[in-house]
Design an enzyme around this catalytic site. Structure first.
Site, mmCIF file in Angstrom:
data_model
loop_
_atom_site.group_PDB
_atom_site.id
_atom_site.type_symbol
_atom_site.label_atom_id
_atom_site.label_comp_id
_atom_site.label_asym_id
_atom_site.label_seq_id
_atom_site.Cartn_x
_atom_site.Cartn_y
_atom_site.Cartn_z
ATOM 1 N N HIS A 40 -35.724 7.415 -8.720
ATOM 2 C CA HIS A 40 -35.923 7.451 -7.266
ATOM 3 C C HIS A 40 -35.815 8.880 -6.768
ATOM 4 O O HIS A 40 -35.567 9.803 -7.547
ATOM 5 C CB HIS A 40 -34.956 6.508 -6.545
ATOM 6 C CG HIS A 40 -33.504 6.885 -6.610
ATOM 7 N ND1 HIS A 40 -32.783 6.881 -7.783
ATOM 8 C CD2 HIS A 40 -32.627 7.257 -5.637
ATOM 9 C CE1 HIS A 40 -31.537 7.239 -7.537
ATOM 10 N NE2 HIS A 40 -31.407 7.486 -6.240
ATOM 11 N N HIS A 42 -33.896 10.587 -4.444
ATOM 12 C CA HIS A 42 -32.751 11.340 -3.910
ATOM 13 C C HIS A 42 -32.653 12.691 -4.621
ATOM 14 O O HIS A 42 -32.994 12.810 -5.809
ATOM 15 C CB HIS A 42 -31.457 10.547 -4.103
ATOM 16 C CG HIS A 42 -31.221 9.529 -3.015
ATOM 17 N ND1 HIS A 42 -30.493 8.374 -3.209
ATOM 18 C CD2 HIS A 42 -31.625 9.518 -1.713
ATOM 19 C CE1 HIS A 42 -30.459 7.693 -2.064
ATOM 20 N NE2 HIS A 42 -31.137 8.356 -1.155
ATOM 21 N N ASP A 44 -30.313 14.406 -5.907
ATOM 22 C CA ASP A 44 -29.547 14.539 -7.154
ATOM 23 C C ASP A 44 -30.257 13.868 -8.328
ATOM 24 O O ASP A 44 -29.728 13.821 -9.434
ATOM 25 C CB ASP A 44 -28.116 14.001 -6.981
ATOM 26 C CG ASP A 44 -28.058 12.579 -6.472
ATOM 27 O OD1 ASP A 44 -29.034 12.132 -5.823
ATOM 28 O OD2 ASP A 44 -27.042 11.898 -6.713
ATOM 29 N N HIS A 45 -31.463 13.351 -8.088
ATOM 30 C CA HIS A 45 -32.255 12.749 -9.172
ATOM 31 C C HIS A 45 -33.547 13.509 -9.424
ATOM 32 O O HIS A 45 -34.040 13.522 -10.548
ATOM 33 C CB HIS A 45 -32.541 11.275 -8.862
ATOM 34 C CG HIS A 45 -31.298 10.439 -8.881
ATOM 35 N ND1 HIS A 45 -30.986 9.582 -9.910
ATOM 36 C CD2 HIS A 45 -30.254 10.391 -8.025
ATOM 37 C CE1 HIS A 45 -29.796 9.023 -9.664
ATOM 38 N NE2 HIS A 45 -29.337 9.500 -8.524
ATOM 39 N N HIS A 101 -31.280 0.204 -2.764
ATOM 40 C CA HIS A 101 -30.670 1.524 -2.622
ATOM 41 C C HIS A 101 -31.651 2.430 -1.886
ATOM 42 O O HIS A 101 -31.316 3.058 -0.888
ATOM 43 C CB HIS A 101 -30.333 2.072 -4.007
ATOM 44 C CG HIS A 101 -29.813 3.476 -4.023
ATOM 45 N ND1 HIS A 101 -28.586 3.817 -3.531
ATOM 46 C CD2 HIS A 101 -30.366 4.626 -4.475
ATOM 47 C CE1 HIS A 101 -28.391 5.123 -3.678
ATOM 48 N NE2 HIS A 101 -29.459 5.640 -4.244
ATOM 49 N N ASP A 118 -29.564 4.378 -9.466
ATOM 50 C CA ASP A 118 -28.474 4.108 -8.516
ATOM 51 C C ASP A 118 -28.512 2.673 -7.995
ATOM 52 O O ASP A 118 -28.005 2.396 -6.910
ATOM 53 C CB ASP A 118 -28.563 5.072 -7.321
ATOM 54 C CG ASP A 118 -28.102 6.478 -7.659
ATOM 55 O OD1 ASP A 118 -27.621 6.702 -8.783
ATOM 56 O OD2 ASP A 118 -28.232 7.358 -6.784
ATOM 57 N N HIS A 156 -24.261 7.612 -12.390
ATOM 58 C CA HIS A 156 -23.055 8.314 -11.933
ATOM 59 C C HIS A 156 -21.808 7.745 -12.589
ATOM 60 O O HIS A 156 -21.742 6.551 -12.868
ATOM 61 C CB HIS A 156 -22.906 8.211 -10.408
ATOM 62 C CG HIS A 156 -24.016 8.874 -9.645
ATOM 63 N ND1 HIS A 156 -24.069 10.243 -9.445
ATOM 64 C CD2 HIS A 156 -25.121 8.359 -9.040
ATOM 65 C CE1 HIS A 156 -25.154 10.527 -8.741
ATOM 66 N NE2 HIS A 156 -25.811 9.415 -8.493
HETATM 67 ZN ZN LIG Z 1 -29.625 7.616 -5.017
#
Ligand SMILES: [Zn+2]
Length: 256
Positions: A40, A42, A44-45, A101, A118, A156
């Protein structure tokens, strides 16, 4: 981030906040990075994609990600949708779209492994940003029905906090007690608690256990105002209660 290695020493990286870690692993293991598998969008991805782009390395890679979020994935070459199959190193990975999410979130499943981004976490689940809660509930129920031997590669290391919440809503669960002790021991040694197995998740992850009568009874005590009729009701009540952070004040994992 997770790095997959093929027999001919190619690497596929599943998500990542930056390129540094992925490139260091590839260099150390003698791998050629060829593929990015995106769950996805975000930061941090897909920070990974942006960094590789800045370094001029993205254009030579195969970048897999959801067609539904194509415009937000730098360098996307292989847009995918529910049920598509992506092959890496001769291993087919089936794409599951798991909204909740984030709309357009996808998981990659194959070879007794599930890369779940996530959506599902060890002992918990991701926050529901886009929702709706019914979509998150559907996504979690589908993942929770995978075979028990499936290795769950989430994105995570939130396991201890998730298990503290789980202990609050399923107190005195023996499988949960055993898992909390095992994860605390791992973390004390500086080791990761992921990947987990679907068997562990099915036994101890409250979001995969909305049918448990004990869990429902406990939720009725903790959030008497919440409707608990449907699976999405229960998962929604759990998620909203976790978001309050109250478990951090009331659960002492050292006493478990
Ligand atoms: Zn995420």
């Amino acid at each position: 981030m997770w790095v997959l290695e093929s027999e001919d020493h190619q690497a596929a990286v599943v998500d990542g906040p930056n390129a540094q870690g992925a490139l260091a692993v590839c260099a150390a293991e003698g791998l050629t990075l060829t593929t990015l598998l995106t769950t996805h969008t975000h930061g941090d991805h897909i920070g990974l994609h942006h960094h590789l782009d800045l370094e001029g390395r993205l254009a030579s890679l195969r970048v897999v990600g959801a067609a539904a979020t194509a415009s937000a994935i730098p360098g996307l070459t292989d847009p995918v949708a529910q049920g598509d199959v992506v092959t890496f190193g001769g291993v087919p990975l089936t794409v599951w779209r798991t909204d909740g999410h984030l709309t357009g979130h996808v998981c990659y499943l194959g070879g007794d492994a599930a890369f779940v981004g996530d959506t599902l976490f060890a002992g918990g689940c991701g926050k529901v940003f886009d929702g709706p809660m019914s979509a998150m509930a559907d996504s979690l129920m589908r993942l929770g029905a995978l075979p028990s031997q499936t290795a769950v590669f989430c994105a995570h290391e939130y396991t201890l906090d998730n298990l503290a919440f789980a202990w609050w809503v399923e107190p005195e669960s023996e499988p949960l007690r055993a898992r909390i002790r095992a994860v605390r021991a791992l973390r004390a040694q500086g080791r990761c608690s992921v990947p987990s197995t679907m068997a562990e998740e099915q036994a101890t992850n409250p979001y995969l256990r909305p049918g448990s009568p004990q869990l429902r009874a406990r939720l009725a005590e903790l959030v008497p105002e919440a409707p608990l009729e449907t699976t999405a009701d229960v998962i929604g009540a759990l998620r909203r209660l976790k978001d309050t952070g109250r478990h951090r004040q009331v659960v002492d994992l050292e006493a478990v």
